[in-house]
Design a protein around this motif. Structure first.
Motif, short mmCIF file in Angstrom:
data_model
loop_
_atom_site.label_atom_id
_atom_site.label_comp_id
_atom_site.label_asym_id
_atom_site.label_seq_id
_atom_site.Cartn_x
_atom_site.Cartn_y
_atom_site.Cartn_z
N ALA A 60 5.51 52.80 54.81
CA ALA A 60 6.20 54.11 54.93
C ALA A 60 5.07 54.81 54.14
O ALA A 60 4.59 55.77 54.54
CB ALA A 60 7.41 54.35 54.03
N VAL A 61 4.28 54.46 53.12
CA VAL A 61 3.26 54.98 52.48
C VAL A 61 2.00 55.02 53.31
O VAL A 61 1.33 56.08 53.60
CB VAL A 61 2.92 54.23 51.15
CG1 VAL A 61 1.53 54.68 50.50
CG2 VAL A 61 3.82 54.39 50.04
N LYS A 62 1.77 53.97 54.19
CA LYS A 62 0.66 53.72 55.12
C LYS A 62 0.83 54.83 56.13
O LYS A 62 -0.35 55.70 56.59
CB LYS A 62 0.52 52.48 55.76
CG LYS A 62 -0.51 52.07 56.43
CD LYS A 62 -0.39 50.71 56.87
CE LYS A 62 -1.54 50.24 57.73
NZ LYS A 62 -1.44 48.94 58.32
N GLN A 63 1.88 55.16 56.62
CA GLN A 63 2.20 55.81 57.78
C GLN A 63 2.10 57.41 57.35
O GLN A 63 1.55 58.10 58.05
CB GLN A 63 3.59 55.94 58.21
CG GLN A 63 3.75 54.53 59.15
CD GLN A 63 2.53 54.52 60.24
OE1 GLN A 63 2.42 55.31 61.22
NE2 GLN A 63 2.12 52.98 60.42
N GLN A 68 -0.86 62.27 56.96
CA GLN A 68 -1.15 63.66 56.19
C GLN A 68 -2.83 63.70 56.39
O GLN A 68 -3.30 64.58 55.37
CB GLN A 68 -0.74 63.47 54.90
CG GLN A 68 0.92 63.90 54.81
CD GLN A 68 1.54 63.94 53.34
OE1 GLN A 68 0.71 64.28 52.41
NE2 GLN A 68 2.46 63.10 53.12
N THR A 69 -3.39 62.71 56.95
CA THR A 69 -4.85 62.57 56.97
C THR A 69 -5.44 62.57 55.50
O THR A 69 -6.33 63.46 55.27
CB THR A 69 -5.30 63.35 57.78
OG1 THR A 69 -5.39 64.86 57.29
CG2 THR A 69 -5.01 63.43 59.45
N LEU A 70 -4.83 61.67 54.92
CA LEU A 70 -5.44 61.56 53.09
C LEU A 70 -6.61 60.63 53.20
O LEU A 70 -6.68 59.41 53.71
CB LEU A 70 -4.24 61.40 52.34
CG LEU A 70 -3.20 62.22 52.24
CD1 LEU A 70 -1.95 61.61 51.41
CD2 LEU A 70 -3.41 63.59 51.42
N GLU A 71 -7.51 60.93 52.22
CA GLU A 71 -8.48 59.96 51.98
C GLU A 71 -8.08 58.97 50.94
O GLU A 71 -7.56 59.59 49.89
CB GLU A 71 -9.74 60.60 51.44
CG GLU A 71 -10.42 61.15 52.63
CD GLU A 71 -11.72 61.92 52.20
OE1 GLU A 71 -12.51 61.21 51.89
OE2 GLU A 71 -11.85 63.03 51.99
#
Length: 139
Positions: A60-63, A68-71
């Protein structure tokens, strides 16, 4: 600028202190596990519990990171980085899960000219003056 994104290591110098409230029974159960040698101290137990929970929610975190296109990790923004953005006539939307650092020599004027928004899930390290100047852009 992607060359200055680093994966964070588990080191005390690279951590943020948090405070939590626990019920007395839960605290006693943790102390019992520490006393029995399962964990070296309360912090060790809490870090382990958090890591286990994050691992169980890993997909879920990975998705969410992708959506959210987070670095992910450590992201440094130097004065030179921001000057290059300004020269290109662009603005940054900073989106980091981990630690974002804005160099101490970045002026409020340069930051305002180059940073459209800042979203940091974790911690933002910047001067108090810079944080104040960018307050309306920090989400």
């Amino acid at each position: 600028m992607a060359d200055n994104v680093y994966k964070l290591r588990d080191k005390n110098s690279e951590s943020e202190k948090i405070t939590i409230n626990l019920g007395y029974v839960d605290l006693g159960r943790i102390d019992l596990l520490v006393q029995e040698g399962f964990y070296s101290n309360r912090s060790d137990f809490i870090r382990t519990a958090i890591r286990n929970q994050l691992a169980s929610e890993g997909e879920a975190v990975k998705q969410s990171i992708i959506k959210q296109t987070l670095e992910l990790g450590l992201r440094d923004y130097s004065k030179a980085d921001l000057e290059a953005v300004k020269a290109a006539g662009e603005k940054l939307e900073i989106k980091v899960l981990g630690l974002a650092r804005i160099a101490p020599d970045v002026t409020p004027e340069l930051a305002l000219a180059t940073i459209e928004s800042i979203t940091v899930l974790g911690a933002l390290q910047a001067s108090a003056e810079l944080k104040s100047t960018l307050a309306e852009r920090i989400r």
